[in-house]
Write an enzyme that holds these catalytic residues in place. Structure first.
Site, PDB file in Angstrom:
ATOM      1  N   ASP A  27      -7.839   0.602 -17.485  1.00 53.04           N
ATOM      2  CA  ASP A  27      -8.512   0.816 -18.764  1.00 53.04           C
ATOM      3  C   ASP A  27      -9.055  -0.478 -19.370  1.00 53.04           C
ATOM      4  OD1 ASP A  27      -5.943  -0.091 -19.265  1.00 53.04           O
ATOM      5  OD2 ASP A  27      -5.505   1.359 -20.859  1.00 53.04           O
ATOM      6  N   GLU A  50      -4.035  -3.266  -5.609  1.00 49.88           N
ATOM      7  CA  GLU A  50      -4.670  -4.552  -5.923  1.00 49.88           C
ATOM      8  C   GLU A  50      -4.386  -5.620  -4.869  1.00 49.88           C
ATOM      9  OE1 GLU A  50      -4.006  -2.367  -9.821  1.00 49.88           O
ATOM     10  OE2 GLU A  50      -2.783  -2.807  -8.037  1.00 49.88           O
ATOM     11  N   HIS A 113       0.542  -1.644 -23.749  1.00 56.18           N
ATOM     12  CA  HIS A 113       0.914  -1.397 -22.352  1.00 56.18           C
ATOM     13  C   HIS A 113       0.346  -2.505 -21.461  1.00 56.18           C
ATOM     14  CE1 HIS A 113      -3.078   0.504 -22.770  1.00 56.18           C
ATOM     15  NE2 HIS A 113      -3.219   0.342 -21.473  1.00 56.18           N
ATOM     16  N   HIS A 114       0.977  -2.712 -20.352  1.00 59.67           N
ATOM     17  CA  HIS A 114       0.669  -3.770 -19.381  1.00 59.67           C
ATOM     18  C   HIS A 114       0.998  -5.162 -19.919  1.00 59.67           C
ATOM     19  CE1 HIS A 114      -0.962  -0.546 -17.177  1.00 59.67           C
ATOM     20  NE2 HIS A 114      -2.249  -0.728 -17.365  1.00 59.67           N
ATOM     21  N   GLY A 403       0.058 -16.906   5.921  1.00 59.40           N
ATOM     22  CA  GLY A 403       0.910 -16.096   6.779  1.00 59.40           C
ATOM     23  C   GLY A 403       1.590 -14.928   6.091  1.00 59.40           C
ATOM     24  N   ASP A 430       3.367  -3.609  14.261  1.00 62.04           N
ATOM     25  CA  ASP A 430       3.864  -2.439  13.535  1.00 62.04           C
ATOM     26  C   ASP A 430       4.517  -2.815  12.218  1.00 62.04           C
ATOM     27  OD1 ASP A 430       5.945  -3.699  14.879  1.00 62.04           O
ATOM     28  OD2 ASP A 430       6.897  -1.850  15.571  1.00 62.04           O
ATOM     29  N   ASN A 457       6.290  -2.693  18.726  1.00 60.66           N
ATOM     30  CA  ASN A 457       7.440  -3.268  19.441  1.00 60.66           C
ATOM     31  C   ASN A 457       8.729  -3.081  18.643  1.00 60.66           C
ATOM     32  OD1 ASN A 457       7.074  -5.179  17.425  1.00 60.66           O
ATOM     33  ND2 ASN A 457       6.117  -6.664  18.802  1.00 60.66           N
ATOM     34  N   GLY A 459       9.752  -3.315  15.410  1.00 61.55           N
ATOM     35  CA  GLY A 459      10.339  -4.240  14.452  1.00 61.55           C
ATOM     36  C   GLY A 459       9.581  -5.539  14.303  1.00 61.55           C
ATOM     37  N   GLU A 463      10.214 -12.509  13.674  1.00 60.05           N
ATOM     38  CA  GLU A 463      11.459 -12.820  12.961  1.00 60.05           C
ATOM     39  C   GLU A 463      12.654 -12.794  13.923  1.00 60.05           C
ATOM     40  OE1 GLU A 463      10.870 -13.834  10.156  1.00 60.05           O
ATOM     41  OE2 GLU A 463       9.101 -12.801   9.421  1.00 60.05           O
TER      42      GLU A 463
END
Length: 547
Positions: A27, A50, A113-114, A403, A430, A457, A459, A463
């Site tokens: 708005d 966003e 609001h916001h 990254g 994935d 793969n 996962g 990591e």
């Protein structure tokens, strides 16, 4: 007729090549949203959220040189701030247009609001300051001047800017006039001294090479640097962040330099040169092979965006473009020693063989065509395809420094909006795909036809390779039926497939190459089918996370 505040801003963005604005309506931003919709030279491109809109603007800016993003106050702009930070880190001019409450509401410190309910209406703008190079609250009195200033800042620094539009001021007529601000030129004495020093250094060198970096692409200097390569005969390499800064099929290209982790032949070639000319190439962790690069400062010429470093001498106020133009006429052509860049090699695996890493990346390399726009997610896929030898004119896009996983899917959408007649190939993992997958709905909505590969793969593989316990639960993700997602998100006519063997993969690649619609292919591998660089990073954790 006198333009309104927002009309003036949009007209100037159009002048610098922005014809689409990504965003989510709200708005407080309705005056901006309406102006974009009603502007015959602009197109509103709605996104699912966003953050995705900011990533899409990032992808768009990589192709067109600049982009625009529109969000509402508070909740919208804060959702986008991660994407804006990525554009800052990766040197992309993104104009963030934020609709804010009207001035009377702000003056009354009303708990709207916001907001946080504390009456502080400048709080969120201040939060953005570290990730933009300039900002302004746009009013009728300052709109013309501030627009020109912010455009100049964004293009000079190649970084985002923030523009707030109070709802009651956006449609007021502008007051005042201004002309576009010309980019600064080099200090002529410093430029001449830098050219002389570089020419003397190169002249004394028996061997030399260039490393073309990301700022060559960001500043639009590809053609200039290519002219210098052709005029001098110098061989060139790139690092991961600058991959495809110059055409990889050029005979002077020697391959990717990644310190001691990969490409031993390229490492030896680069590090044994008497002189290495770094052009817009920051020495970040992934650029330097987890800080294993050995580039002696005494043998290095660093041509940066606005200054030059030659050994211990620094030449300030020297613009990259001015320097490259001058060097074309000052570096004589020589028959410099070079090596030939190598591809990933022959395709491996056949028939019912499972898809392992060698089978995967060699097939993707062979699948690429000239002039493709290849968008590759952070993680093992970028580390594998980063060493593919690209066809002529193809470009490689990855968020190497920032990254943020999930970037690639909406960034590919933004790139496709910027270049609707080009073939956009997205390769994502994935885990990353689950963060921003809904943006694939926007491709079909705009009639775009990407080719999307999702590496399943099971996962977060990168990591798993970097942490102490690879099988720990936080590296697991929910199992999705990826091949069903294209239709679920409205792309009913797309080619879809789920492949688990080499022959299934080969058929899917052939079908995708012929498809006139979008293609969405789920590629299933073992959980630990990692690209060679990803495995090397596992072994180089000590240098990657050095203190």
């Amino acid at each position: 007729m006198t333009k309104t505040v927002i009309q003036y801003v949009l007209s100037r963005l159009h002048d610098i090549g922005v014809t689409d604005v990504f965003g989510v309506p709200g708005d407080y931003a309705f005056p901006i949203n309406d102006a974009i919709y009603n502007d015959p030279n602009m197109r509103w491109v709605g996104c699912c959220n966003e953050l995705n809109a900011a990533y899409a603007a990032d992808g768009y800016a990589r192709i067109k040189g600049a982009a625009a993003l529109c969000t509402t106050y508070g909740v919208g702009e804060l959702s986008a701030i991660n994407g804006i930070a990525g554009a800052y880190a990766e040197h992309l001019p993104v104009f963030h247009l934020v609709g804010s409450p009207n001035m009377a509401t702000q003056a009354a410190r009303a708990p709207m609001h916001h907001t946080l309910g504390n009456g502080e209406y400048d709080l969120f703008r201040r939060m953005t300051e570290p990730v933009v190079c300039a900002h302004a609250v746009m009013t009728p009195q300052n709109a013309v001047y501030e627009t020109e200033r912010l455009i100049a800042e964004a293009l000079y620094h190649r970084r985002p800017v923030y523009m707030a539009f109070p709802a009651d001021l956006a449609n007021q007529p502008v007051l005042g006039e201004a002309t576009p601000i010309s980019p600064p030129r080099s200090n002529p004495d410093n430029l001449a001294a830098a050219v002389e020093a570089i020419a003397a250094t190169i002249d004394k060198a028996r061997t030399a090479c260039v490393i073309a970096g990301i700022l060559v692409s960001r500043t639009g200097q590809r053609e200039l640097l290519q002219r210098l390569i052709d005029a001098s005969g110098l061989p060139f390499s790139t690092m991961l962040m600058g991959k495809s800064a110059l055409d990889e099929r050029h005979p002077s290209y020697v391959g990717i330099y990644n310190g001691a982790l990969m490409n031993d032949e390229v490492r030896t070639f680069v590090e044994e040169r008497d002189c290495v000319m770094l052009v817009g190439a920051p020495l970040t962790d992934f650029n330097t092979g987890a800080f294993t690069a050995r580039l002696s400062p005494e043998k290095t010429i660093a041509i940066n965006h606005h200054h030059v470093q030659i050994g211990g001498r620094r030449f300030n106020d020297v613009e990259m473009a001015d320097l490259l133009v001058a060097l074309v006429d000052h570096l004589p052509k020589r028959g410099w020693a070079r090596i030939k860049a190598k591809s990933l090699g022959k395709v491996s695996g056949k028939d019912n063989d499972p898809i392992d890493a060698p089978a995967l990346y060699s097939r993707w390399e062979r699948f690429l065509k000239p002039d493709d726009i290849l968008v590759v997610e952070t993680g093992t896929v970028s580390m594998g395809l980063g060493f593919a030898l690209l066809p002529q004119g193809a470009t490689f896009h990855n968020q190497t420094l920032w990254g943020s996983i999930g970037w690639a899917t909406p960034a590919a959408f933004g790139a496709a909006v910027a270049a609707p007649d080009s073939r956009v190939v997205l390769v994502t993992g994935d885990g990353a795909h689950q963060l921003t997958v809904q943006e694939i709905s926007q491709f079909g909505r705009l009639g775009l036809a990407p080719i999307i590969f999702v590496l399943n793969n099971n996962g977060y593989l990168i990591e798993r390779l970097l942490c102490r316990e690879p099988s720990i639960a936080y590296n697991d993700i929910a199992p999705w039926h990826y091949a069903d997602l294209a239709k679920a998100f409205g792309n009913d006519d797309w080619l879809t497939a789920r492949v688990t063997t080499c022959d299934e993969f080969d058929r899917a690649l052939e079908d995708a190459g012929r498809s006139k619609t979008g293609a969405y292919i789920e590629v299933v591998t073992d959980a630990y089918a990692a690209s060679p660089l990803a495995l090397k990073l596992h072994d180089a954790v000590a240098t990657l996370y050095k203190s």
